[in-house]
Design a protein around this motif. Structure first.
Motif, PDB file in Angstrom:
ATOM      1  N   LYS A  14       0.823  -1.217   0.000  1.00  0.00           N
ATOM      2  CA  LYS A  14       0.000   0.000   0.000  1.00  0.00           C
ATOM      3  C   LYS A  14       0.855   1.264   0.000  1.00  0.00           C
ATOM      4  N   ALA A  15       2.054   1.172  -0.551  1.00  0.00           N
ATOM      5  CA  ALA A  15       2.964   2.329  -0.556  1.00  0.00           C
ATOM      6  C   ALA A  15       2.413   3.470  -1.400  1.00  0.00           C
ATOM      7  N   THR A  16       2.581   4.686  -0.911  1.00  0.00           N
ATOM      8  CA  THR A  16       2.170   5.887  -1.645  1.00  0.00           C
ATOM      9  C   THR A  16       3.307   6.901  -1.630  1.00  0.00           C
ATOM     10  N   CYS A  17       3.314   7.764  -2.618  1.00  0.00           N
ATOM     11  CA  CYS A  17       4.328   8.820  -2.693  1.00  0.00           C
ATOM     12  C   CYS A  17       4.017   9.882  -1.650  1.00  0.00           C
ATOM     13  N   ILE A  18       5.000  10.250  -0.861  1.00  0.00           N
ATOM     14  CA  ILE A  18       4.780  11.220   0.206  1.00  0.00           C
ATOM     15  C   ILE A  18       4.485  12.621  -0.338  1.00  0.00           C
ATOM     16  N   PHE A  19       4.909  12.889  -1.561  1.00  0.00           N
ATOM     17  CA  PHE A  19       4.728  14.228  -2.119  1.00  0.00           C
ATOM     18  C   PHE A  19       3.366  14.421  -2.786  1.00  0.00           C
ATOM     19  N   CYS A  20       2.914  13.425  -3.569  1.00  0.00           N
ATOM     20  CA  CYS A  20       1.655  13.589  -4.307  1.00  0.00           C
ATOM     21  C   CYS A  20       0.552  12.663  -3.829  1.00  0.00           C
ATOM     22  N   GLY A  21       0.891  11.690  -2.985  1.00  0.00           N
ATOM     23  CA  GLY A  21      -0.117  10.785  -2.463  1.00  0.00           C
ATOM     24  C   GLY A  21      -0.527   9.680  -3.409  1.00  0.00           C
ATOM     25  N   ARG A  22       0.108   9.612  -4.578  1.00  0.00           N
ATOM     26  CA  ARG A  22      -0.255   8.591  -5.563  1.00  0.00           C
ATOM     27  C   ARG A  22       0.211   7.220  -5.110  1.00  0.00           C
ATOM     28  N   ALA A  23      -0.598   6.196  -5.373  1.00  0.00           N
ATOM     29  CA  ALA A  23      -0.213   4.832  -5.043  1.00  0.00           C
ATOM     30  C   ALA A  23       0.954   4.404  -5.925  1.00  0.00           C
ATOM     31  N   LEU A  24       1.946   3.759  -5.320  1.00  0.00           N
ATOM     32  CA  LEU A  24       3.107   3.268  -6.051  1.00  0.00           C
ATOM     33  C   LEU A  24       2.925   1.770  -6.285  1.00  0.00           C
ATOM     34  N   LYS A  25       2.714   1.393  -7.528  1.00  0.00           N
ATOM     35  CA  LYS A  25       2.325   0.016  -7.845  1.00  0.00           C
ATOM     36  C   LYS A  25       3.484  -0.862  -8.311  1.00  0.00           C
ATOM     37  N   SER A  26       4.667  -0.296  -8.495  1.00  0.00           N
ATOM     38  CA  SER A  26       5.805  -1.112  -8.917  1.00  0.00           C
ATOM     39  C   SER A  26       6.303  -1.937  -7.741  1.00  0.00           C
ATOM     40  N   LEU A  27       7.098  -2.973  -8.031  1.00  0.00           N
ATOM     41  CA  LEU A  27       7.577  -3.859  -6.976  1.00  0.00           C
ATOM     42  C   LEU A  27       8.674  -3.226  -6.132  1.00  0.00           C
ATOM     43  N   LYS A  28       9.410  -2.275  -6.697  1.00  0.00           N
ATOM     44  CA  LYS A  28      10.433  -1.587  -5.928  1.00  0.00           C
ATOM     45  C   LYS A  28      10.401  -0.106  -6.259  1.00  0.00           C
ATOM     46  N   GLY A  29      10.954   0.704  -5.361  1.00  0.00           N
ATOM     47  CA  GLY A  29      10.900   2.144  -5.589  1.00  0.00           C
ATOM     48  C   GLY A  29      11.883   2.875  -4.699  1.00  0.00           C
ATOM     49  N   ILE A  30      11.795   4.192  -4.721  1.00  0.00           N
ATOM     50  CA  ILE A  30      12.743   5.051  -4.024  1.00  0.00           C
ATOM     51  C   ILE A  30      12.308   5.278  -2.575  1.00  0.00           C
ATOM     52  N   VAL A  31      13.248   5.081  -1.664  1.00  0.00           N
ATOM     53  CA  VAL A  31      13.033   5.375  -0.252  1.00  0.00           C
ATOM     54  C   VAL A  31      13.821   6.637   0.074  1.00  0.00           C
ATOM     55  N   ILE A  32      13.166   7.600   0.713  1.00  0.00           N
ATOM     56  CA  ILE A  32      13.839   8.835   1.114  1.00  0.00           C
ATOM     57  C   ILE A  32      13.799   8.948   2.634  1.00  0.00           C
ATOM     58  N   ALA A  39      10.291   7.480   4.027  1.00  0.00           N
ATOM     59  CA  ALA A  39       9.056   7.540   3.255  1.00  0.00           C
ATOM     60  C   ALA A  39       9.352   7.102   1.829  1.00  0.00           C
ATOM     61  N   TYR A  40       8.300   6.824   1.069  1.00  0.00           N
ATOM     62  CA  TYR A  40       8.449   6.457  -0.333  1.00  0.00           C
ATOM     63  C   TYR A  40       8.194   7.676  -1.216  1.00  0.00           C
ATOM     64  N   ALA A  41       8.823   7.683  -2.373  1.00  0.00           N
ATOM     65  CA  ALA A  41       8.610   8.773  -3.331  1.00  0.00           C
ATOM     66  C   ALA A  41       8.634   8.214  -4.743  1.00  0.00           C
ATOM     67  N   GLY A  42       7.723   8.682  -5.584  1.00  0.00           N
ATOM     68  CA  GLY A  42       7.742   8.304  -6.985  1.00  0.00           C
ATOM     69  C   GLY A  42       8.957   8.928  -7.651  1.00  0.00           C
ATOM     70  N   PRO A  43       9.464   8.345  -8.745  1.00  0.00           N
ATOM     71  CA  PRO A  43      10.678   8.864  -9.380  1.00  0.00           C
ATOM     72  C   PRO A  43      10.547  10.303  -9.860  1.00  0.00           C
ATOM     73  N   ASN A  44       9.407  10.668 -10.424  1.00  0.00           N
ATOM     74  CA  ASN A  44       9.230  12.040 -10.912  1.00  0.00           C
ATOM     75  C   ASN A  44       9.173  13.038  -9.758  1.00  0.00           C
ATOM     76  N   CYS A  45       8.430  12.677  -8.705  1.00  0.00           N
ATOM     77  CA  CYS A  45       8.323  13.564  -7.547  1.00  0.00           C
ATOM     78  C   CYS A  45       9.670  13.684  -6.829  1.00  0.00           C
ATOM     79  N   ALA A  46      10.397  12.579  -6.745  1.00  0.00           N
ATOM     80  CA  ALA A  46      11.701  12.620  -6.083  1.00  0.00           C
ATOM     81  C   ALA A  46      12.632  13.588  -6.808  1.00  0.00           C
ATOM     82  N   LYS A  47      12.659  13.494  -8.124  1.00  0.00           N
ATOM     83  CA  LYS A  47      13.535  14.373  -8.895  1.00  0.00           C
ATOM     84  C   LYS A  47      13.082  15.825  -8.793  1.00  0.00           C
ATOM     85  N   LYS A  48      11.760  16.044  -8.770  1.00  0.00           N
ATOM     86  CA  LYS A  48      11.215  17.408  -8.683  1.00  0.00           C
ATOM     87  C   LYS A  48      11.548  18.061  -7.347  1.00  0.00           C
ATOM     88  N   HIS A  49      11.410  17.316  -6.268  1.00  0.00           N
ATOM     89  CA  HIS A  49      11.571  17.895  -4.937  1.00  0.00           C
ATOM     90  C   HIS A  49      12.993  17.783  -4.384  1.00  0.00           C
TER      91      HIS A  49
END
Length: 255
Positions: A14-32, A39-49
């Motif tokens: 049930k991971a979601t991006c901390i910046f936009c709240g979008r559900a992250l559906k991939s099996l692995k992702g960025i931890v910040i 927290a988790y962050a989507g790749p686009n949001c991570a690069k933006k912020h």
């Protein structure tokens, strides 16, 4: 304290991006991390912020693939030699990627320290007094002094030469097996977890499993694959030749 990149890791269902709240559906992702929480962050949001990462991120999730059997009978993914070669002219994006300045690789000394302290929770002898001091210094300053760096490098080198369980290679394999065993336990009814829990306890105590134990996990996995399509066939040679120090060996009972 502001957020900064930590690593790439397996995502909670049930991971979601901390910046936009979008559900992250991939099996692995960025931890910040902000130093106190993660927290988790989507790749686009991570690069933006946070901007682009200054160095290649530690990819803990990739370690799970290191212990998958190269001849996995259940894998549908073609081997690299079977993949069709790319044909046709390169696109603008491909040219840009090919000419971009590569991101610096991961410092092996820092990688070793972080794997021990961030990805091996529950393992006996995971920590030591001087390694804990080194990790605390790294967290505070983002770097290590030269004396500590050389001491950790010596530990890595000696463990590799002696093929002990403390080698970088074996630590990565331990983390990989820990992931798959936890996945298996999660998808197994509590009344039927005894074997899997025994295997993860042995892994945590001795930092290795025998080929027979891994074969047993693979046999268990045959039934598990009916519920988890991507549970792999694990490599029975993953810990072959690994030396377990005497102090990690079970003590014989006195008669």
């Amino acid at each position: 304290m502001s957020w900064h990149y930590s690593r790439v890791d397996h995502l909670d269902p049930k991971a979601t991006c901390i910046f936009c709240g979008r559900a992250l559906k991939s099996l692995k992702g960025i931890v910040i991390s902000d130093g106190a929480q993660e927290a988790y962050a989507g790749p686009n949001c991570a690069k933006k912020h946070l901007g682009p990462p200054e160095e290649r991120l530690l990819d803990v999730a990739r370690l799970a693939l290191l212990v998958v059997s190269p001849g996995d009978p259940d894998s549908l993914t073609p081997a690299p030699d079977d993949l069709p070669p790319h044909s046709g002219p390169k696109t603008g994006n491909q040219v840009a990627k090919a000419t971009a300045v590569p991101i610096p690789g991961i410092d092996p000394v820092i990688q070793y320290l972080r794997l021990r302290y961030e990805a091996m929770s529950g393992f006996r002898f995971q920590k030591s007094v001087w390694l804990t001091e080194a990790y605390s210094a790294f967290q505070a300053d983002g770097e290590l002094d030269e004396f500590v760096r050389k001491r950790i490098a010596g530990t890595i080198r000696n463990a590799a030469e002696q093929k002990t369980v403390f080698s970088m290679r074996n630590i990565k394999h331990c983390i990989g097996f820990d992931h798959w065993l936890r996945e298996a336990i999660t998808h197994t009814h509590p009344d039927r977890r005894e074997f899997l829990e025994a295997m993860i306890a042995k892994l945590h105590n001795r930092w290795c499993l025998t080929s027979g134990q891994i074969a047993g996990i693979n046999s268990w996995g045959q039934g598990l694959r009916k519920r988890i399509d991507d549970f792999p066939h694990l490599d029975v040679t993953s810990f072959e030749g690994v030396v377990v120090p005497d102090f990690m060996q079970p003590k014989s009972k006195k008669s």
